[in-house]
Write a protein that holds these residues in place. Structure first.
Motif, PDB file in Angstrom:
ATOM      1  N   ALA A 146       0.811  -1.332   0.051  1.00 18.85           N
ATOM      2  CA  ALA A 146       0.087  -0.011  -0.143  1.00 18.85           C
ATOM      3  C   ALA A 146       0.957   1.266   0.154  1.00 18.85           C
ATOM      4  O   ALA A 146       0.649   2.253  -0.763  1.00 18.85           O
ATOM      5  CB  ALA A 146      -0.810  -0.003   1.144  1.00 18.85           C
ATOM      6  N   ASN A 147       2.142   1.022   0.670  1.00 12.84           N
ATOM      7  CA  ASN A 147       2.715   2.219   0.560  1.00 12.84           C
ATOM      8  C   ASN A 147       3.524   2.569  -0.879  1.00 12.84           C
ATOM      9  O   ASN A 147       3.567   3.664  -1.306  1.00 12.84           O
ATOM     10  CB  ASN A 147       4.079   2.070   1.594  1.00 12.84           C
ATOM     11  CG  ASN A 147       3.682   2.396   2.988  1.00 12.84           C
ATOM     12  OD1 ASN A 147       2.637   3.202   3.240  1.00 12.84           O
ATOM     13  ND2 ASN A 147       4.040   1.710   3.989  1.00 12.84           N
ATOM     14  N   VAL A 148       4.077   1.447  -1.293  1.00 12.98           N
ATOM     15  CA  VAL A 148       4.474   1.578  -2.609  1.00 12.98           C
ATOM     16  C   VAL A 148       3.338   1.909  -3.599  1.00 12.98           C
ATOM     17  O   VAL A 148       3.663   3.019  -4.402  1.00 12.98           O
ATOM     18  CB  VAL A 148       5.063   0.054  -3.264  1.00 12.98           C
ATOM     19  CG1 VAL A 148       5.240   0.255  -4.963  1.00 12.98           C
ATOM     20  CG2 VAL A 148       6.087  -0.342  -2.466  1.00 12.98           C
ATOM     21  N   GLU A 171      -6.263  -3.402  -7.162  1.00 14.12           N
ATOM     22  CA  GLU A 171      -6.128  -4.896  -8.097  1.00 14.12           C
ATOM     23  C   GLU A 171      -4.600  -5.344  -8.238  1.00 14.12           C
ATOM     24  O   GLU A 171      -4.326  -6.348  -7.860  1.00 14.12           O
ATOM     25  CB  GLU A 171      -6.926  -4.796  -9.404  1.00 14.12           C
ATOM     26  CG  GLU A 171      -8.265  -4.601  -9.263  1.00 14.12           C
ATOM     27  CD  GLU A 171      -8.680  -4.983 -10.629  1.00 14.12           C
ATOM     28  OE1 GLU A 171      -8.497  -4.539 -11.764  1.00 14.12           O
ATOM     29  OE2 GLU A 171      -9.641  -5.782 -10.735  1.00 14.12           O
ATOM     30  N   ILE A 172      -3.674  -4.331  -8.539  1.00 15.25           N
ATOM     31  CA  ILE A 172      -2.393  -4.522  -8.585  1.00 15.25           C
ATOM     32  C   ILE A 172      -1.950  -5.178  -7.087  1.00 15.25           C
ATOM     33  O   ILE A 172      -1.186  -6.041  -6.994  1.00 15.25           O
ATOM     34  CB  ILE A 172      -1.605  -3.504  -8.780  1.00 15.25           C
ATOM     35  CG1 ILE A 172      -1.888  -2.949 -10.326  1.00 15.25           C
ATOM     36  CG2 ILE A 172      -0.035  -3.539  -8.843  1.00 15.25           C
ATOM     37  CD1 ILE A 172      -1.165  -1.927 -10.944  1.00 15.25           C
ATOM     38  N   LEU A 173      -2.166  -4.327  -6.062  1.00 14.12           N
ATOM     39  CA  LEU A 173      -1.764  -4.629  -4.764  1.00 14.12           C
ATOM     40  C   LEU A 173      -2.102  -6.125  -4.629  1.00 14.12           C
ATOM     41  O   LEU A 173      -1.463  -7.071  -4.147  1.00 14.12           O
ATOM     42  CB  LEU A 173      -2.372  -3.655  -3.584  1.00 14.12           C
ATOM     43  CG  LEU A 173      -1.998  -3.803  -2.185  1.00 14.12           C
ATOM     44  CD1 LEU A 173      -2.370  -2.704  -1.497  1.00 14.12           C
ATOM     45  CD2 LEU A 173      -2.790  -5.010  -1.450  1.00 14.12           C
ATOM     46  N   ARG A 174      -3.350  -6.492  -4.754  1.00 14.59           N
ATOM     47  CA  ARG A 174      -3.958  -7.736  -4.448  1.00 14.59           C
ATOM     48  C   ARG A 174      -3.263  -8.773  -5.090  1.00 14.59           C
ATOM     49  O   ARG A 174      -3.152  -9.803  -4.613  1.00 14.59           O
ATOM     50  CB  ARG A 174      -5.428  -7.629  -4.869  1.00 14.59           C
ATOM     51  CG  ARG A 174      -6.304  -8.948  -4.239  1.00 14.59           C
ATOM     52  CD  ARG A 174      -7.847  -8.767  -4.549  1.00 14.59           C
ATOM     53  NE  ARG A 174      -7.994  -8.861  -6.019  1.00 14.59           N
ATOM     54  CZ  ARG A 174      -9.067  -8.974  -6.418  1.00 14.59           C
ATOM     55  NH1 ARG A 174     -10.163  -9.101  -5.732  1.00 14.59           N
ATOM     56  NH2 ARG A 174      -9.529  -8.843  -8.048  1.00 14.59           N
ATOM     57  N   SER A 175      -2.826  -8.501  -6.438  1.00 14.71           N
ATOM     58  CA  SER A 175      -2.438  -9.377  -7.156  1.00 14.71           C
ATOM     59  C   SER A 175      -1.117  -9.766  -6.687  1.00 14.71           C
ATOM     60  O   SER A 175      -0.213 -10.564  -7.268  1.00 14.71           O
ATOM     61  CB  SER A 175      -2.370  -9.005  -8.820  1.00 14.71           C
ATOM     62  OG  SER A 175      -1.591  -8.008  -8.897  1.00 14.71           O
ATOM     63  N   LEU A 176      -0.431  -9.135  -5.854  1.00 15.69           N
ATOM     64  CA  LEU A 176       1.187  -9.149  -5.710  1.00 15.69           C
ATOM     65  C   LEU A 176       1.260  -9.608  -4.253  1.00 15.69           C
ATOM     66  O   LEU A 176       2.496  -9.713  -3.912  1.00 15.69           O
ATOM     67  CB  LEU A 176       1.699  -7.609  -5.748  1.00 15.69           C
ATOM     68  CG  LEU A 176       2.075  -6.751  -7.110  1.00 15.69           C
ATOM     69  CD1 LEU A 176       2.377  -5.458  -6.890  1.00 15.69           C
ATOM     70  CD2 LEU A 176       2.837  -7.899  -7.700  1.00 15.69           C
ATOM     71  N   LEU A 177       0.093  -9.671  -3.694  1.00 14.11           N
ATOM     72  CA  LEU A 177       0.304  -9.932  -2.133  1.00 14.11           C
ATOM     73  C   LEU A 177       1.238 -11.525  -2.012  1.00 14.11           C
ATOM     74  O   LEU A 177       1.736 -11.392  -1.140  1.00 14.11           O
ATOM     75  CB  LEU A 177      -1.254 -10.349  -1.754  1.00 14.11           C
ATOM     76  CG  LEU A 177      -1.315 -10.250  -0.121  1.00 14.11           C
ATOM     77  CD1 LEU A 177      -1.167  -8.693   0.324  1.00 14.11           C
ATOM     78  CD2 LEU A 177      -2.797 -10.429   0.194  1.00 14.11           C
ATOM     79  N   SER A 205       6.425   0.736 -12.524  1.00 15.07           N
ATOM     80  CA  SER A 205       7.844   0.577 -12.573  1.00 15.07           C
ATOM     81  C   SER A 205       8.441   0.376 -11.175  1.00 15.07           C
ATOM     82  O   SER A 205       9.565  -0.318 -10.896  1.00 15.07           O
ATOM     83  CB  SER A 205       8.465   1.798 -13.216  1.00 15.07           C
ATOM     84  OG  SER A 205       7.535   2.678 -13.701  1.00 15.07           O
ATOM     85  N   LYS A 206       7.823   1.123 -10.295  1.00 10.60           N
ATOM     86  CA  LYS A 206       8.221   1.244  -8.934  1.00 10.60           C
ATOM     87  C   LYS A 206       8.326  -0.342  -8.360  1.00 10.60           C
ATOM     88  O   LYS A 206       9.075  -0.778  -7.785  1.00 10.60           O
ATOM     89  CB  LYS A 206       7.432   1.961  -7.764  1.00 10.60           C
ATOM     90  CG  LYS A 206       8.183   3.007  -6.994  1.00 10.60           C
ATOM     91  CD  LYS A 206       7.186   3.766  -6.265  1.00 10.60           C
ATOM     92  CE  LYS A 206       7.580   4.130  -4.991  1.00 10.60           C
ATOM     93  NZ  LYS A 206       6.727   5.073  -4.150  1.00 10.60           N
ATOM     94  N   GLU A 210      11.192  -2.740  -6.875  1.00 12.57           N
ATOM     95  CA  GLU A 210      11.224  -2.943  -5.546  1.00 12.57           C
ATOM     96  C   GLU A 210      11.096  -4.347  -5.530  1.00 12.57           C
ATOM     97  O   GLU A 210      11.571  -5.027  -4.466  1.00 12.57           O
ATOM     98  CB  GLU A 210      10.303  -2.026  -4.691  1.00 12.57           C
ATOM     99  CG  GLU A 210      10.940  -0.712  -4.680  1.00 12.57           C
ATOM    100  CD  GLU A 210      10.100   0.199  -3.955  1.00 12.57           C
ATOM    101  OE1 GLU A 210       9.329  -0.280  -2.980  1.00 12.57           O
ATOM    102  OE2 GLU A 210      10.250   1.436  -4.058  1.00 12.57           O
ATOM    103  N   GLN A 211      10.003  -5.056  -6.420  1.00  9.98           N
ATOM    104  CA  GLN A 211       9.622  -6.446  -6.131  1.00  9.98           C
ATOM    105  C   GLN A 211      10.555  -7.565  -7.074  1.00  9.98           C
ATOM    106  O   GLN A 211      10.230  -8.681  -6.816  1.00  9.98           O
ATOM    107  CB  GLN A 211       8.308  -6.559  -6.107  1.00  9.98           C
ATOM    108  CG  GLN A 211       7.534  -5.519  -5.224  1.00  9.98           C
ATOM    109  CD  GLN A 211       7.456  -5.784  -3.877  1.00  9.98           C
ATOM    110  OE1 GLN A 211       7.205  -6.856  -3.472  1.00  9.98           O
ATOM    111  NE2 GLN A 211       7.562  -4.642  -3.163  1.00  9.98           N
ATOM    112  N   GLN A 212      11.240  -6.852  -7.912  1.00  8.88           N
ATOM    113  CA  GLN A 212      11.912  -7.663  -8.896  1.00  8.88           C
ATOM    114  C   GLN A 212      10.625  -8.486  -9.831  1.00  8.88           C
ATOM    115  O   GLN A 212      10.988  -9.583 -10.190  1.00  8.88           O
ATOM    116  CB  GLN A 212      12.729  -8.609  -8.281  1.00  8.88           C
ATOM    117  CG  GLN A 212      14.012  -8.089  -7.603  1.00  8.88           C
ATOM    118  CD  GLN A 212      14.793  -7.169  -8.624  1.00  8.88           C
ATOM    119  OE1 GLN A 212      15.348  -7.350  -9.641  1.00  8.88           O
ATOM    120  NE2 GLN A 212      15.089  -5.927  -7.977  1.00  8.88           N
ATOM    121  N   THR A 213       9.732  -7.946  -9.972  1.00 13.69           N
ATOM    122  CA  THR A 213       8.640  -8.615 -10.652  1.00 13.69           C
ATOM    123  C   THR A 213       8.786  -8.706 -11.978  1.00 13.69           C
ATOM    124  O   THR A 213       8.855  -7.488 -12.736  1.00 13.69           O
ATOM    125  CB  THR A 213       7.201  -8.147 -10.229  1.00 13.69           C
ATOM    126  OG1 THR A 213       7.248  -7.904  -9.107  1.00 13.69           O
ATOM    127  CG2 THR A 213       6.073  -8.916 -10.455  1.00 13.69           C
TER     128      THR A 213
END
Ligand code: ATP
Length: 324
Positions: A146-148, A171-177, A205-206, A210-213
């Motif tokens: 949520a901060n990102v 939706e992005i947050l949820r998909s990255l959980l 891009s952040k 940060e997550q190397q996704t």
């Protein structure tokens, strides 16, 4: 056709194993006379932004549906994070996040509740009746994302009060959980206004940094594809171009400069002396990469009356390919 299959290996860096490897993938729908996806092969480097482009009906949704295990291929193979999509579908699903064209949030719940139910449904955390009673790991992960994505302040608000852009972020947050290694986005900015589209890109891009996704994106917007590390253009189920945006541009659309002078004979003689490819037609069309332009112009002594440069955009390349 351009095919830079092995953009990952260069003289400077050792080859990196692809995170997605698609080989001779075919999909023929029942009763269809042609293949919706026709023996396509490509690979995606880990941590990269990959974009699949194509006009309506090209086969993008079909491809992304197969890669995300929601549609069976007719033949061919797909490996994602070293798992086979047909034989190891559940392992593939654990390694991917998906954002579909249509939002799938429950508008009557808060943002956090949407995330919590999703997380419980996917077996990531046991269900607890409130955020405060959820395991620490869940709280930390949702806070971090949520901060990102800059929606920390809105986590406990009902989703029906969200703008389209905020819903996309959620939706992005949820998909990255669950820390997916690959995030699939099917035309994620459709229906968003230009400013939400821009900020969504900043967040993506952040997240990627940060997550190397690895991000796998389908889009109609060429300016979005231009930001990708690699693009693959498909048309009628076939790959028609594949490489970095610069490679696709360079190989498909010519860079040239138009030159003219009052003393055309002198200019033509000079251009030929400089070993440049030029025809007799005026103004003279000189094929020239932009990095050589400056030195060539400096070398010409005939006074010029016209200098007009033509740098291809990805849009030019795209129209060139799709128009064929
Ligand atoms: N369920 C289906 N049954 C039969 N044919 C289908 C089905 N889904 C797609 N097709 C056909 O397969 C081809 C590829 O469609 P697909 O939806 O993959 O294209 P797309 O590139 O995603 O297009 P768009 O940009 O319009 O979403 C099209 O000719 C389409 O008509």
């Amino acid at each position: 056709m351009i095919q830079k299959q092995d953009a990952s290996s260069s003289a400077l860096s050792p080859p990196v194993a692809p995170i997605i490897k698609v080989e001779r993938l075919v999909k023929r729908y029942k009763k269809a006379e042609t293949n919706a996806v026709n023996e396509i092969s490509f690979s995606v480097r880990p941590g990269s932004l990959f974009s699949l482009l194509g006009p309506n009906g090209a086969g993008k949704t079909t491809t992304i549906s197969i890669l995300t295990t929601t549609l069976q291929p007719t033949s061919g193979s797909v490996m994602i994070a070293d798992y086979d999509i047909s034989r190891q579908a559940s392992a593939v699903r654990k390694n991917i996040g998906i954002i579909f064209q249509k939002p799938s949030l429950d508008l009557n719940l808060t943002a956090e509740e949407n995330v919590r139910f999703h997380a419980t449904l996917y077996g990531l955390y046991p269900f607890r009746p409130s955020y405060k009673t959820m395991p620490k790991g869940y709280q930390q992960r949702i806070d971090e994302l949520a901060n990102v994505l800059e929606i920390r302040e809105d986590l406990f608000k009902p989703v029906k009060k969200f703008s389209g852009g905020m819903m996309r972020k959620l939706e992005i947050l949820r998909s990255l959980l669950h820390n997916p290694r690959v995030l699939f986005l099917d035309e994620p900015t459709t229906g968003l206004d230009p400013s939400s589209r821009r900020s969504l890109w900043e967040y993506l891009s952040k997240v990627r940094l940060e997550q190397q996704t690895t991000i796998f994106l389908t889009t109609h917007y060429l300016e979005e594809a231009e930001k990708a590390d690699d693009i693959c253009i498909i048309n009628k189920g076939n790959i028609v171009a594949h490489g970095t945006p610069a490679q696709v541009k360079a190989e498909l659309v010519e860079e040239y400069v138009l030159l003219d002078a009052d003393d055309r004979a002198s200019l033509l003689a000079e251009l030929r002396r400089l070993d440049l490819s030029v025809g007799e037609q005026v103004p003279f069309k000189v094929s020239l990469a932009h990095d050589r332009l400056h030195s060539v112009l400096k070398a010409i002594e005939t006074p010029l009356t016209l200098i007009e440069t033509h740098l291809p955009s990805l849009e030019d390349a795209y129209m060139e390919i799709i128009g064929k």
